[in-house]
Design a protein around this motif. Structure first.
Motif, PDB file in Angstrom:
ATOM      1  N   PRO A   1       0.823  -1.241   0.011  1.00 18.10           N
ATOM      2  CA  PRO A   1       0.096  -0.055   0.216  1.00 18.10           C
ATOM      3  C   PRO A   1       0.895   1.180   0.067  1.00 18.10           C
ATOM      4  CG  PRO A   1      -0.707  -1.515   1.822  1.00 18.10           C
ATOM      5  CD  PRO A   1       0.756  -2.142   1.222  1.00 18.10           C
ATOM      6  N   GLY A   2       0.193   2.312  -0.539  1.00 21.72           N
ATOM      7  CA  GLY A   2       1.030   3.603  -0.672  1.00 21.72           C
ATOM      8  C   GLY A   2       0.931   4.249   0.761  1.00 21.72           C
ATOM      9  N   PRO A   3       1.179   5.507   0.804  1.00 14.45           N
ATOM     10  CA  PRO A   3       0.891   6.112   2.029  1.00 14.45           C
ATOM     11  C   PRO A   3      -0.360   6.712   2.427  1.00 14.45           C
ATOM     12  CG  PRO A   3       1.756   7.668   0.303  1.00 14.45           C
ATOM     13  CD  PRO A   3       1.882   6.312  -0.134  1.00 14.45           C
ATOM     14  N   TRP A   4      -1.024   6.620   3.405  1.00 11.58           N
ATOM     15  CA  TRP A   4      -2.458   7.046   3.632  1.00 11.58           C
ATOM     16  C   TRP A   4      -2.940   8.553   3.191  1.00 11.58           C
ATOM     17  CZ3 TRP A   4      -7.120   5.047   4.739  1.00 11.58           C
ATOM     18  CH2 TRP A   4      -7.995   5.980   5.264  1.00 11.58           C
ATOM     19  N   PRO A   5      -4.040   8.302   2.433  1.00 10.74           N
ATOM     20  CA  PRO A   5      -4.123   9.821   1.703  1.00 10.74           C
ATOM     21  C   PRO A   5      -5.163  10.691   2.546  1.00 10.74           C
ATOM     22  CG  PRO A   5      -5.593   8.063   0.868  1.00 10.74           C
ATOM     23  CD  PRO A   5      -4.854   7.456   1.755  1.00 10.74           C
ATOM     24  N   GLY A   6      -5.164  10.519   3.882  1.00  9.88           N
ATOM     25  CA  GLY A   6      -5.873  11.615   4.714  1.00  9.88           C
ATOM     26  C   GLY A   6      -7.340  11.707   4.330  1.00  9.88           C
ATOM     27  N   VAL A   7      -8.100  10.907   3.794  1.00 10.82           N
ATOM     28  CA  VAL A   7      -9.480  11.337   3.360  1.00 10.82           C
ATOM     29  C   VAL A   7     -10.444  11.298   4.557  1.00 10.82           C
ATOM     30  CG1 VAL A   7      -9.484   9.778   1.368  1.00 10.82           C
ATOM     31  CG2 VAL A   7      -9.800   8.525   3.227  1.00 10.82           C
ATOM     32  N   THR A   8     -11.587  11.945   4.434  1.00 14.49           N
ATOM     33  CA  THR A   8     -12.284  12.267   5.687  1.00 14.49           C
ATOM     34  C   THR A   8     -13.747  11.641   5.770  1.00 14.49           C
ATOM     35  OG1 THR A   8     -13.027  14.400   4.712  1.00 14.49           O
ATOM     36  CG2 THR A   8     -10.988  14.197   6.197  1.00 14.49           C
ATOM     37  N   SER A   9     -14.238  11.215   4.447  1.00 17.72           N
ATOM     38  CA  SER A   9     -15.533  10.828   4.384  1.00 17.72           C
ATOM     39  C   SER A   9     -15.613   9.541   3.651  1.00 17.72           C
ATOM     40  CB  SER A   9     -16.448  11.784   3.690  1.00 17.72           C
ATOM     41  OG  SER A   9     -16.242  11.962   2.533  1.00 17.72           O
ATOM     42  N   GLY A  10     -16.490   8.610   3.863  1.00 15.60           N
ATOM     43  CA  GLY A  10     -16.637   7.410   2.931  1.00 15.60           C
ATOM     44  C   GLY A  10     -16.926   7.834   1.574  1.00 15.60           C
ATOM     45  N   THR A  11     -17.816   8.927   1.199  1.00 14.11           N
ATOM     46  CA  THR A  11     -17.745   9.170  -0.298  1.00 14.11           C
ATOM     47  C   THR A  11     -16.661   9.496  -0.791  1.00 14.11           C
ATOM     48  OG1 THR A  11     -20.081  10.095   0.337  1.00 14.11           O
ATOM     49  CG2 THR A  11     -19.113  11.024  -1.561  1.00 14.11           C
ATOM     50  N   GLU A  12     -15.550  10.347  -0.160  1.00 14.53           N
ATOM     51  CA  GLU A  12     -14.075  10.523  -0.695  1.00 14.53           C
ATOM     52  C   GLU A  12     -13.478   9.290  -0.871  1.00 14.53           C
ATOM     53  OE1 GLU A  12     -10.571  13.736   0.466  1.00 14.53           O
ATOM     54  OE2 GLU A  12     -12.014  13.098   2.054  1.00 14.53           O
ATOM     55  N   VAL A  13     -13.481   8.382  -0.066  1.00 15.32           N
ATOM     56  CA  VAL A  13     -13.016   7.227   0.107  1.00 15.32           C
ATOM     57  C   VAL A  13     -13.053   6.447  -1.376  1.00 15.32           C
ATOM     58  CG1 VAL A  13     -12.535   4.773   0.677  1.00 15.32           C
ATOM     59  CG2 VAL A  13     -12.492   6.684   2.221  1.00 15.32           C
ATOM     60  N   VAL A  14     -14.546   6.465  -1.803  1.00 12.51           N
ATOM     61  CA  VAL A  14     -14.885   5.976  -2.906  1.00 12.51           C
ATOM     62  C   VAL A  14     -14.422   6.353  -4.110  1.00 12.51           C
ATOM     63  CG1 VAL A  14     -17.172   5.152  -4.180  1.00 12.51           C
ATOM     64  CG2 VAL A  14     -17.293   4.796  -1.802  1.00 12.51           C
ATOM     65  N   ALA A  15     -14.525   7.694  -4.149  1.00 16.35           N
ATOM     66  CA  ALA A  15     -14.018   8.617  -5.291  1.00 16.35           C
ATOM     67  C   ALA A  15     -12.624   8.516  -5.601  1.00 16.35           C
ATOM     68  CB  ALA A  15     -14.558   9.885  -5.188  1.00 16.35           C
ATOM     69  N   LYS A  16     -11.729   8.431  -4.679  1.00 15.53           N
ATOM     70  CA  LYS A  16     -10.285   8.167  -4.590  1.00 15.53           C
ATOM     71  C   LYS A  16      -9.926   6.705  -4.988  1.00 15.53           C
ATOM     72  CE  LYS A  16      -8.714  12.111  -1.769  1.00 15.53           C
ATOM     73  NZ  LYS A  16      -7.563  12.498  -2.315  1.00 15.53           N
ATOM     74  N   PHE A  17     -10.579   5.715  -4.318  1.00 18.36           N
ATOM     75  CA  PHE A  17     -10.295   4.232  -4.797  1.00 18.36           C
ATOM     76  C   PHE A  17     -10.792   4.097  -5.935  1.00 18.36           C
ATOM     77  CE2 PHE A  17     -11.800  -0.059  -4.998  1.00 18.36           C
ATOM     78  CZ  PHE A  17     -10.919  -0.788  -4.371  1.00 18.36           C
ATOM     79  N   VAL A  18     -11.751   4.607  -6.582  1.00 21.44           N
ATOM     80  CA  VAL A  18     -12.182   4.279  -8.054  1.00 21.44           C
ATOM     81  C   VAL A  18     -11.100   4.874  -8.974  1.00 21.44           C
ATOM     82  CG1 VAL A  18     -13.784   4.680  -9.764  1.00 21.44           C
ATOM     83  CG2 VAL A  18     -14.558   3.777  -7.520  1.00 21.44           C
ATOM     84  N   ALA A  19     -10.731   6.054  -8.555  1.00 19.97           N
ATOM     85  CA  ALA A  19      -9.682   6.715  -9.321  1.00 19.97           C
ATOM     86  C   ALA A  19      -8.428   6.156  -9.197  1.00 19.97           C
ATOM     87  CB  ALA A  19      -9.485   8.099  -8.761  1.00 19.97           C
ATOM     88  N   ALA A  20      -7.978   5.578  -8.170  1.00 22.01           N
ATOM     89  CA  ALA A  20      -6.813   4.601  -8.178  1.00 22.01           C
ATOM     90  C   ALA A  20      -6.783   3.454  -9.068  1.00 22.01           C
ATOM     91  CB  ALA A  20      -6.473   4.479  -6.715  1.00 22.01           C
ATOM     92  N   VAL A  21      -7.903   2.776  -9.086  1.00 24.43           N
ATOM     93  CA  VAL A  21      -8.018   1.750  -9.799  1.00 24.43           C
ATOM     94  C   VAL A  21      -8.133   1.926 -11.048  1.00 24.43           C
ATOM     95  CG1 VAL A  21      -9.697  -0.267 -10.193  1.00 24.43           C
ATOM     96  CG2 VAL A  21      -9.176   0.110  -7.741  1.00 24.43           C
ATOM     97  N   ASP A  22      -8.960   2.860 -11.652  1.00 22.35           N
ATOM     98  CA  ASP A  22      -8.861   3.152 -12.968  1.00 22.35           C
ATOM     99  C   ASP A  22      -7.404   3.630 -13.587  1.00 22.35           C
ATOM    100  OD1 ASP A  22     -11.541   2.576 -13.316  1.00 22.35           O
ATOM    101  OD2 ASP A  22     -12.236   4.610 -13.388  1.00 22.35           O
ATOM    102  N   ALA A  23      -6.628   4.287 -12.665  1.00 24.88           N
ATOM    103  CA  ALA A  23      -5.385   4.592 -13.136  1.00 24.88           C
ATOM    104  C   ALA A  23      -4.341   3.516 -12.853  1.00 24.88           C
ATOM    105  CB  ALA A  23      -4.988   5.920 -11.927  1.00 24.88           C
ATOM    106  N   ARG A  24      -4.808   2.448 -12.451  1.00 22.61           N
ATOM    107  CA  ARG A  24      -4.193   1.174 -12.382  1.00 22.61           C
ATOM    108  C   ARG A  24      -2.842   1.453 -11.427  1.00 22.61           C
ATOM    109  NH1 ARG A  24      -2.863  -0.554 -18.476  1.00 22.61           N
ATOM    110  NH2 ARG A  24      -2.394  -2.663 -17.480  1.00 22.61           N
TER     111      ARG A  24
END
Length: 125
Positions: free
Chosen positions: A20-43
């Motif tokens: 895993p990379g460094p913790w991105p400091g997210v503060t909400s579940g909605t933000e986690v979903v968005a960042k997770f999908v962006a990371a997966v799509d970016a491979r």
């Protein structure tokens, strides 16, 4: 191996690391979903794995790595914030390795140090 289309070396994947990379400091579940999908799509497996809960099942970690190393094209269709269970459900649409279908990301919004992905289902909602 050369890329026949461009007669050059193929572009390297952003990262094939299993750590895993460094913790991105997210503060909400909605933000986690968005960042997770962006990371997966970016491979970017390390960025996606940084958002997976430490106590998530091994299938979630392994699935995240496998999808991030494939050809994902997801978008977040909608999110449901469940205040009573303190979770967020991200409903996804898109393609995985060329096959269209729904997906789902469940978060644990009470985890420390912040919300994280508790479950990821790239092929069902």
């Amino acid at each position: 191996m050369r890329d026949i289309k461009s007669d050059a070396e193929p572009e390297p994947m952003p990262s094939q690391s299993e750590q895993p990379g460094p913790w991105p400091g997210v503060t909400s579940g909605t933000e986690v979903v968005a960042k997770f999908v962006a990371a997966v799509d970016a491979r970017d497996a390390p960025a996606a794995l940084a958002l997976v809960c430490p106590n998530a099942p091994a299938t979630t970690r392994d699935g995240t790595k496998q999808v991030a190393n494939g050809e994902p094209e997801f978008t977040v269709k909608s999110t449901d914030v469940l205040r009573t269970t303190k979770t967020t459900i991200g409903h996804l649409e898109g393609r995985l390795d060329g096959v269209a279908g729904p997906g789902r990301v469940d978060t644990d919004d009470t985890a420390a140090p912040g919300p994280c992905v508790a479950a990821f289902s790239p092929d069902s909602d």
